[in-house]
Design a protein around this motif. Sequence first.
Motif, PDB file in Angstrom:
ATOM      1  N   PHE A 117      12.711  -9.710 -22.974  1.00  0.00           N
ATOM      2  CA  PHE A 117      12.000  -9.317 -21.761  1.00  0.00           C
ATOM      3  C   PHE A 117      12.118  -7.827 -21.410  1.00  0.00           C
ATOM      4  O   PHE A 117      11.153  -7.240 -20.944  1.00  0.00           O
ATOM      5  N   PRO A 118      13.267  -7.149 -21.647  1.00  0.00           N
ATOM      6  CA  PRO A 118      13.327  -5.747 -21.220  1.00  0.00           C
ATOM      7  C   PRO A 118      12.317  -4.839 -21.917  1.00  0.00           C
ATOM      8  O   PRO A 118      11.920  -3.812 -21.373  1.00  0.00           O
ATOM      9  N   ASN A 119      11.887  -5.225 -23.106  1.00  0.00           N
ATOM     10  CA  ASN A 119      10.952  -4.397 -23.865  1.00  0.00           C
ATOM     11  C   ASN A 119       9.504  -4.877 -23.768  1.00  0.00           C
ATOM     12  O   ASN A 119       8.634  -4.337 -24.450  1.00  0.00           O
ATOM     13  N   HIS A 120       9.267  -5.895 -22.951  1.00  0.00           N
ATOM     14  CA  HIS A 120       7.901  -6.407 -22.809  1.00  0.00           C
ATOM     15  C   HIS A 120       7.068  -5.397 -22.013  1.00  0.00           C
ATOM     16  O   HIS A 120       7.530  -4.839 -21.018  1.00  0.00           O
ATOM     17  N   PRO A 121       5.826  -5.139 -22.445  1.00  0.00           N
ATOM     18  CA  PRO A 121       4.982  -4.164 -21.729  1.00  0.00           C
ATOM     19  C   PRO A 121       4.821  -4.456 -20.239  1.00  0.00           C
ATOM     20  O   PRO A 121       4.745  -3.523 -19.436  1.00  0.00           O
ATOM     21  N   LYS A 122       4.778  -5.725 -19.858  1.00  0.00           N
ATOM     22  CA  LYS A 122       4.650  -6.056 -18.435  1.00  0.00           C
ATOM     23  C   LYS A 122       5.862  -5.550 -17.647  1.00  0.00           C
ATOM     24  O   LYS A 122       5.733  -5.113 -16.513  1.00  0.00           O
ATOM     25  N   ILE A 123       7.021  -5.622 -18.241  1.00  0.00           N
ATOM     26  CA  ILE A 123       8.251  -5.202 -17.582  1.00  0.00           C
ATOM     27  C   ILE A 123       8.406  -3.687 -17.634  1.00  0.00           C
ATOM     28  O   ILE A 123       8.763  -3.044 -16.647  1.00  0.00           O
ATOM     29  N   MET A 124       8.129  -3.121 -18.786  1.00  0.00           N
ATOM     30  CA  MET A 124       8.314  -1.678 -18.953  1.00  0.00           C
ATOM     31  C   MET A 124       7.419  -0.865 -18.033  1.00  0.00           C
ATOM     32  O   MET A 124       7.749   0.270 -17.689  1.00  0.00           O
ATOM     33  N   GLY A 125       6.304  -1.432 -17.593  1.00  0.00           N
ATOM     34  CA  GLY A 125       5.385  -0.723 -16.713  1.00  0.00           C
ATOM     35  C   GLY A 125       5.738  -0.790 -15.243  1.00  0.00           C
ATOM     36  O   GLY A 125       5.058  -0.189 -14.411  1.00  0.00           O
ATOM     37  N   LEU A 126       6.801  -1.507 -14.899  1.00  0.00           N
ATOM     38  CA  LEU A 126       7.179  -1.669 -13.494  1.00  0.00           C
ATOM     39  C   LEU A 126       7.971  -0.472 -12.979  1.00  0.00           C
ATOM     40  O   LEU A 126       8.734   0.145 -13.718  1.00  0.00           O
ATOM     41  N   THR A 127       7.816  -0.205 -11.694  1.00  0.00           N
ATOM     42  CA  THR A 127       8.703   0.751 -11.027  1.00  0.00           C
ATOM     43  C   THR A 127      10.048   0.061 -10.814  1.00  0.00           C
ATOM     44  O   THR A 127      10.161  -1.172 -10.954  1.00  0.00           O
ATOM     45  N   ASP A 128      11.065   0.816 -10.425  1.00  0.00           N
ATOM     46  CA  ASP A 128      12.368   0.216 -10.148  1.00  0.00           C
ATOM     47  C   ASP A 128      12.272  -0.821  -9.026  1.00  0.00           C
ATOM     48  O   ASP A 128      12.865  -1.895  -9.105  1.00  0.00           O
ATOM     49  N   ALA A 129      11.519  -0.510  -7.979  1.00  0.00           N
ATOM     50  CA  ALA A 129      11.384  -1.436  -6.846  1.00  0.00           C
ATOM     51  C   ALA A 129      10.648  -2.707  -7.277  1.00  0.00           C
ATOM     52  O   ALA A 129      11.016  -3.813  -6.856  1.00  0.00           O
ATOM     53  N   GLU A 130       9.620  -2.570  -8.092  1.00  0.00           N
ATOM     54  CA  GLU A 130       8.885  -3.750  -8.580  1.00  0.00           C
ATOM     55  C   GLU A 130       9.781  -4.620  -9.451  1.00  0.00           C
ATOM     56  O   GLU A 130       9.779  -5.841  -9.322  1.00  0.00           O
ATOM     57  N   PHE A 131      10.563  -3.977 -10.319  1.00  0.00           N
ATOM     58  CA  PHE A 131      11.482  -4.741 -11.166  1.00  0.00           C
ATOM     59  C   PHE A 131      12.508  -5.479 -10.311  1.00  0.00           C
ATOM     60  O   PHE A 131      12.798  -6.644 -10.544  1.00  0.00           O
ATOM     61  N   ARG A 132      13.053  -4.806  -9.327  1.00  0.00           N
ATOM     62  CA  ARG A 132      14.057  -5.433  -8.443  1.00  0.00           C
ATOM     63  C   ARG A 132      13.451  -6.619  -7.709  1.00  0.00           C
ATOM     64  O   ARG A 132      14.082  -7.682  -7.593  1.00  0.00           O
ATOM     65  N   ALA A 133      12.238  -6.472  -7.212  1.00  0.00           N
ATOM     66  CA  ALA A 133      11.577  -7.578  -6.506  1.00  0.00           C
ATOM     67  C   ALA A 133      11.323  -8.741  -7.453  1.00  0.00           C
ATOM     68  O   ALA A 133      11.539  -9.901  -7.099  1.00  0.00           O
ATOM     69  N   TRP A 134      10.867  -8.446  -8.671  1.00  0.00           N
ATOM     70  CA  TRP A 134      10.595  -9.499  -9.668  1.00  0.00           C
ATOM     71  C   TRP A 134      11.882 -10.261 -10.003  1.00  0.00           C
ATOM     72  O   TRP A 134      11.908 -11.489  -9.960  1.00  0.00           O
ATOM     73  N   ALA A 135      12.954  -9.531 -10.309  1.00  0.00           N
ATOM     74  CA  ALA A 135      14.221 -10.169 -10.666  1.00  0.00           C
ATOM     75  C   ALA A 135      14.795 -10.943  -9.471  1.00  0.00           C
ATOM     76  O   ALA A 135      15.310 -12.055  -9.632  1.00  0.00           O
ATOM     77  N   SER A 136      14.695 -10.387  -8.288  1.00  0.00           N
ATOM     78  CA  SER A 136      15.192 -11.070  -7.092  1.00  0.00           C
ATOM     79  C   SER A 136      14.386 -12.333  -6.807  1.00  0.00           C
ATOM     80  O   SER A 136      14.943 -13.337  -6.342  1.00  0.00           O
TER      81      SER A 136
END
Length: 105
Positions: A7-26
């Motif tokens: 998942f860390p190298n998936h294009p959907k994830i790599m294109g996220l901002t830090d805040a978007e990633f945090r919201a997704w993981a949360s």
Amino acid sequence: VALDDKFPNHPKIMGLTDAEFRAWASALAYSQMYRTRGHIPKASLQSIPRATPKIAGALVDAGLWHVNGDGWVIHDFDEYNPERRLKSDRQQRWRDAKHNADVDA
């Protein structure tokens, strides 16, 4: 919460901002904790760190969330996080197989 090891190298994830990633993981943790099977109600958005309507829209645009009824659903949540019952069944099969292997040894 189970995550694909790629998942860390998936294009959907790599294109996220830090805040978007945090919201997704949360949101993954929220869904697992409250057993919503990936559903994020609009009324619960404020209880997910960094999640705002704007970030929810970005996660939809990225294909990580889908609009669903009164909120959103996390893409492929059930595929990677089957219901606890299924997980318990899988764990019991593992224990039985281990026990049988120990008996045969």
